[in-house]
Design a protein around this motif. Structure first.
Motif: not given
Length: 360
Positions: A227-251
């Motif tokens: 379970k710990l290796e799954r959390i470590k080796n599978f990141p939060y999906p990059r499309q959500f993480a990256t787009l969130n940051l872009f949307f915040v800076w656009i706002f």
């Protein structure tokens, strides 16, 4: 002296101060152009920007919930390791006996066997936390200037010492060489543990059904490790993480253009409310538009800080202030289980001290 709440606010402002400087500049430039150069045309309608802000609030909230879920799951799994370690040690204490053995062992020999099993279990936790601390390409705290500055003088054992050094004294030279030769070193530790239990069962020191119970706990440790290796080796999906940051800076970039006209209109209403406004009210009315700068900075700081909190929570083993304190928890488990087998108190290490109020 700071109270805990005030100290947390001070730390939060210090952690985000670089971005606050950016927000001030982003907010000040449109306001100066609007007021000083009289570029009244640069303002944007407030309604679509407000709609963007509302949508962004939902997006940031979704990311924070998902990130917190990863963090909380990691903490629960380590709680499971705490409980399973204690259960395993109880079984080591009470299941390994002379009852079914042909060749009897002395109390001193039994203690040696129990300690070997316990120390190997600690070696498993040590290997696991080193694997969890290993950097991944998507983990950003090591390159983020604010995170690096805050954690600059905090020592992390997994970065300060190699696994080779930390395994010293917990495994025999042969077992240590075997573990370090494997890609998944924590799995190698559990493999050695299972083989040792089987040998004890074959020699009659563990009853067959007791052996099965202890093997079930080994399997449980494999499950928790996975379970710990799954959390470590599978990141939060990059499309959500990256787009969130872009949307915040656009706002953040659009926000000053949407509120300067709103604050300017409020100032005009203040002036129009009086037939002969005083000099004080004229200053307030004419200067009210400048309040758009601190208002924009506050709103930008709230949205960006919430996004940052989600970002630093999505990878709970990087070794920063908000992570699961796996080093501290591992040491706590070690102290507990070594005391349970009545190990020599002077040989048991002390707990991990806090650094800057942080448990590592």
């Amino acid at each position: 002296m700071y109270t805990k709440r005030n100290y947390s606010i001070k730390i939060m402002l210090s952690w985000t101060r670089r971005n606050i400087y950016k927000f001030v500049i982003i907010s000040a430039i449109p306001t100066i152009l609007y007021v000083v150069l009289d570029w009244k045309f640069i303002h944007l309608p407030w309604l679509p920007i407000a709609l963007v802000g509302s949508a962004l609030a939902f997006i940031v909230s979704f990311k924070n919930n998902a990130s917190y879920g990863r963090l909380w799951e990691a903490r629960k799994v380590w709680g499971g390791i705490v409980n399973t370690s204690r259960s395993f040690t109880i079984m080591i204490n009470d299941f390994i006996t002379n009852q079914h053995a042909n060749e009897k062992l002395s109390d001193k020999e039994f203690f040696s066997v129990r300690k070997e099993l316990v120390m190997r279990h600690i070696a498993w936790m040590t290997s696991l936390r080193h694997a969890l601390r290993a950097p991944k390409p998507w983990e950003m705290s090591s390159v983020n200037s604010s995170d690096r500055e805050y954690m600059n003088d905090v020592e992390i054992n997994e970065r300060k010492f190699s696994l080779d050094e930390e395994l010293e004294g917990y495994l025999s030279a042969e077992e240590k060489q075997y573990v370090l030769s494997k890609a998944n070193k924590q799995t190698a530790c559990l493999n050695l543990q299972s083989k040792h239990l089987r040998r004890l069962k074959e020699q009659g020191y563990i009853w067959e059904f007791s052996f099965l119970e202890m093997e079930n706990l080994i399997v449980e440790l494999f499950t928790l490790q996975g379970k710990l290796e799954r959390i470590k080796n599978f990141p939060y999906p990059r499309q959500f993480a990256t787009l969130n940051l872009f949307f915040v800076w656009i706002f953040i970039m659009l926000l000053p253009f949407g509120i300067i006209n709103v604050f300017d209109e409020i100032g005009l209403k203040i002036l129009n409310a009086y037939e002969n406004p005083s000099w004080f009210m004229e200053i307030i009315g004419n200067g009210f538009v400048w309040l758009s700068i601190p208002f924009s900075v506050i709103v930008s700081w709230i949205f960006h800080t919430m996004e940052r909190i989600g970002e630093v929570s999505e990878n709970p083993f990087e070794g920063i202030a908000n992570d699961v304190p796996i080093t501290t928890m591992s040491r706590g488990i070690e102290i507990d289980i070594r005391q349970m087998i009545e190990d020599e108190p002077s040989s048991i290490p002390k707990g991990i001290s806090e650094q800057k109020g942080i448990q590592m």
